[in-house]
Design a protein around this motif. Structure first.
Motif, PDB file in Angstrom:
ATOM      1  N   GLY A 178      -9.848 -18.921  35.801  1.00 58.18           N
ATOM      2  CA  GLY A 178     -10.589 -18.986  37.066  1.00 58.18           C
ATOM      3  C   GLY A 178      -9.802 -19.620  38.204  1.00 58.18           C
ATOM      4  O   GLY A 178      -9.814 -19.137  39.338  1.00 58.18           O
ATOM      5  N   THR A 181     -18.370 -18.761  36.812  1.00 61.39           N
ATOM      6  CA  THR A 181     -19.146 -18.758  35.554  1.00 61.39           C
ATOM      7  C   THR A 181     -20.235 -19.824  35.614  1.00 61.39           C
ATOM      8  O   THR A 181     -21.378 -19.568  35.214  1.00 61.39           O
ATOM      9  CB  THR A 181     -18.218 -18.959  34.343  1.00 61.39           C
ATOM     10  OG1 THR A 181     -17.236 -17.916  34.363  1.00 61.39           O
ATOM     11  CG2 THR A 181     -18.990 -18.890  33.035  1.00 61.39           C
ATOM     12  N   SER A 214     -10.177 -14.101  33.975  1.00 60.20           N
ATOM     13  CA  SER A 214     -11.558 -14.605  33.877  1.00 60.20           C
ATOM     14  C   SER A 214     -12.256 -14.541  35.225  1.00 60.20           C
ATOM     15  O   SER A 214     -11.687 -14.081  36.208  1.00 60.20           O
ATOM     16  CB  SER A 214     -11.635 -15.998  33.268  1.00 60.20           C
ATOM     17  OG  SER A 214     -10.551 -16.781  33.592  1.00 60.20           O
ATOM     18  N   ALA A 215     -13.476 -15.018  35.243  1.00 58.32           N
ATOM     19  CA  ALA A 215     -14.252 -15.039  36.483  1.00 58.32           C
ATOM     20  C   ALA A 215     -13.556 -15.952  37.485  1.00 58.32           C
ATOM     21  O   ALA A 215     -12.823 -16.858  37.122  1.00 58.32           O
ATOM     22  CB  ALA A 215     -15.656 -15.545  36.189  1.00 58.32           C
ATOM     23  N   GLU A 233     -14.876 -20.741  28.211  1.00 60.76           N
ATOM     24  CA  GLU A 233     -13.406 -20.789  28.190  1.00 60.76           C
ATOM     25  C   GLU A 233     -12.822 -19.803  27.185  1.00 60.76           C
ATOM     26  O   GLU A 233     -11.704 -19.959  26.718  1.00 60.76           O
ATOM     27  CB  GLU A 233     -12.893 -22.210  27.892  1.00 60.76           C
ATOM     28  CG  GLU A 233     -13.460 -23.298  28.804  1.00 60.76           C
ATOM     29  CD  GLU A 233     -13.171 -23.059  30.275  1.00 60.76           C
ATOM     30  OE1 GLU A 233     -12.122 -22.470  30.586  1.00 60.76           O
ATOM     31  OE2 GLU A 233     -14.014 -23.433  31.116  1.00 60.76           O
TER      32      GLU A 233
HETATM   33 MG    MG Z   1     -13.142 -19.681  33.769  1.00 58.83          MG
END
Ligand code: MG
Ligand code: ASP
Length: 425
Positions: free
Chosen positions: A8, A42, A36-37, A198
């Protein structure tokens, strides 16, 4: 081929996305890029799901925060007539659609269906941006390839099926670069699952294992794995190399090195894991690998702090021994309540256990244990682990602090201590 993972923090704003694009462009190799986001999205999605479940109308404000965050980022990366806009709009329509329904009774299921949008949106943006920069890539919806059971929020991977699908899906016949999501997967009936917070590190390791990658690289905002958490220690040092075994031990003791499930798939195939800085992409970082990896490296002490510890001391009411049967019952209660045991000390009459203080407090555990035993507890403690300890390292960290429990093995010293007065932790 290699697998890259960008978390992230590496895609938290437009500047960061440009930076990660330039890192990917710098490699002339076949790469699967797991993203990832973006930023703290998240967490934002988690809040959104909670509000939805509570019937809290504020959820629409939360959704707008999420939308605005992404829109602002897109505005900085694209022209207003580019086709990213209708694609992102349609993803937000889907989210709204869900939120307009009444949620089912299964929070964890609904969580997976909604929180996963963070990854879908972020990879869509990244993939479009890279293509726009002539970094040709193909966007892959990992949910069609990474198949799991339906243990929502902690899904177990179907390795047999996923191996076949991932090998086919990332064939590199016409592509050199794939962009895909970490953290998410799907059941055989195409319902979205997540692998635990995670979890993108784990996704990168799964893909690396199945494709027999040359290496997996996790790009982070730190120079590599450090010997102490910069949040708690001054001047932490980078560790140049460590074995898989060491990495697993460090995660076990509470180091936020890498997602705990990441190492096994890599160890099983001897694939090295590199932890490198996306801020200084030229620097070496940390290499985690087979036993010989750290032969030449002098071990430096590694400090790991687990905060919010509570020490529970359980004893027999009638002066009888703390025997195996009693201990089995006590461990059963911890397991039943889903609580982790971080340290155990045993004596003739007592069993002392250090555990994380639960969100909702310790009372539930104490009440259960008190059904059969006398129970005392001390809270507000910290568990300090020093791997590769030296006397100097112990003096530096423990000094004159009050120690409740102390344990030493050849490589590891552990101290359950009272929190430092001035410490912010
Ligand atoms: Mg993340
Ligand atoms: N976005 C997910 C999370 O923040 C997965 C990840 O970043 O690894 O937990």
């Amino acid at each position: 081929m290699q697998v890259f993972k960008f978390g992230g923090a590496s895609v938290k704003d437009a500047k960061s996305v440009k930076n990660m694009a330039s890192i990917v462009a710098g490699f002339d190799d076949h790469i699967v890029v797991v993203v990832s986001a973006m930023g703290k999205m998240t967490n934002a999605f988690e809040d959104l799901v909670k509000d939805w479940f509570k019937g809290n109308k504020q959820m629409w404000d939360k959704l707008n925060l999420i939308r605005n965050f992404h829109m602002q980022l897109i505005d900085e990366l694209f022209e207003s007539n580019e086709d990213i806009y209708p694609i992102i709009d349609s993803l937000f329509f889907k989210i709204e659609d869900r939120l307009n329904r009444t949620p089912s009774l299964d929070f964890d299921f609904e969580y997976d269906q909604l929180v996963s949008f963070g990854e879908i949106i972020s990879t869509t943006i990244v993939s479009h941006y890279l293509n726009k920069q002539q970094i040709k890539n193909k966007w892959i919806d990992i949910r069609f390839l990474l198949r799991t059971d339906d243990c929502w929020r902690e899904a177990g991977v179907d390795w047999e099926l996923s191996s076949k699908l991932i090998a086919e899906g990332f064939s590199f016949t016409d592509e050199k670069i794939y962009i895909t999501q970490g953290f998410i997967g799907a059941t055989p009936s195409d319902l979205t699952t997540t692998l635990g917070r995670e979890g993108s590190d784990y996704t990168a390791a799964i893909i690396g294992n199945i494709l027999n990658a040359e290496r997996v690289v996790v790009w982070k905002d730190v120079p590599g794995i450090l010997n102490a958490d910069p949040q708690y220690f001054e001047n932490p040092k980078k560790i140049a190399a460590m074995t898989y075994r060491e990495a697993v031990e460090l995660t076990f003791f509470g180091a936020k090195v890498i997602h705990p499930k990441t190492i096994k798939p890599l160890e099983n195939k001897g694939i090295p894991l590199h932890v490198r800085s996306f801020i200084k992409p030229g620097a070496k970082g940390t290499i985690i690998g087979p036993e010989e990896t750290d032969k030449i490296i002098k071990q430096i002490p590694v400090f790991i702090v687990k905060t919010r510890q509570v020490l529970i001391t359980v004893s027999q009411p009638d002066f009888s021994f703390m025997d195996e049967e009693s201990m089995a019952w006590i461990f059963g209660i911890f397991s039943e309540l889903g609580m982790k045991i971080n340290m155990i000390q045993q004596s003739a009459l007592n069993l002392s256990i250090s555990t994380d203080t639960p969100e909702h407090g310790i009372l539930q555990l104490v009440e259960r244990l008190a059904e059969s035993f006398e129970v005392r507890y001390n809270d507000g403690l910290e568990l300090i682990t020093i791997r590769h300890f030296t006397n100097e390292a112990i003096e530096q960290e423990i000094g004159s602090r009050t120690v409740y429990v102390e344990q030493k093995s050849r490589r590891t010293a552990r101290f359950l201590v009272v929190k430092k007065q001035a410490a912010v932790r």
